[in-house]
Motif scaffolding. Structure first.
Motif: not given
Length: 180
Positions: A44, A55, A59, A62
């Motif tokens: 991350t 994160q 994301n 990640a």
């Protein structure tokens, strides 16, 4: 938020591979937790649990990177998890040993009050259970079980399941024609 919460989320949502990292974070061995934090930080880019969680949740790259790191470090992760489990088992054994030593010390104590307390409590509880059964037409099983807990524990019946399992196994063996 703490790293244990991040670990719980990883175990529930990250799938195979990365879930082992979650196990590291939810453990209680500092070295294992540090290894898990290192892996999550590497994936991350942050060592703050709140930012790492954001994160991981927002994301997908990640999470993919965390899985890659987990696969590359799988042997190390498994060693940490084995160490956590070994320590947990050793702790349980130590607690059991301490309990047994305490009981044995009481059974051979110089002070007669200390030596006779456990058996005395068991007898009083057994007599109370018998009186309860004879006084009540329909005794409550929960109350009777509570009254019989001390005599059963004193007699060595610490886990009902063990006794039931051994009786069931003996009956099954007898029906099959084998020895119990």
């Amino acid at each position: 938020m703490d790293w244990s919460s991040v670990g719980s989320w990883i175990k529930e949502n990250a799938g195979t591979g990365a879930s082992l990292v979650g196990s590291l974070l939810t453990g209680n061995v500092p070295g294992a937790v540090a290894a898990g934090v290192s892996l999550v930080s590497g994936a991350t880019g942050t060592d703050d649990p709140d930012k790492a969680m954001q994160q991981l949740q927002g994301n997908p790259d990640a999470l993919v990177k965390l899985k890659e790191l987990a696969y590359r470090n799988e042997d190390s992760i498994r060693r940490h998890i084995e160490e956590m489990e070994r320590l947990k088992l050793e702790d349980a054994q130590a607690r059991h040993r301490t309990t047994q030593e305490t009981i044995r010390a009481g059974d051979v104590a110089e002070d007669s009050f200390v030596r006779r307390t456990r058996p005395g409590q068991s007898w009083v509880s057994l007599f109370a259970a018998l009186a309860y059964v004879f006084v009540n037409d329909q005794p409550d099983v929960m109350i009777l079980g509570a009254l019989l807990t001390l005599p059963w524990a004193y007699a060595g019946l610490r886990q009902v399941g063990k006794g039931v399992d051994s009786v069931a196994g003996a009956m099954k063996a007898r029906r099959a024609g084998g020895k119990p």
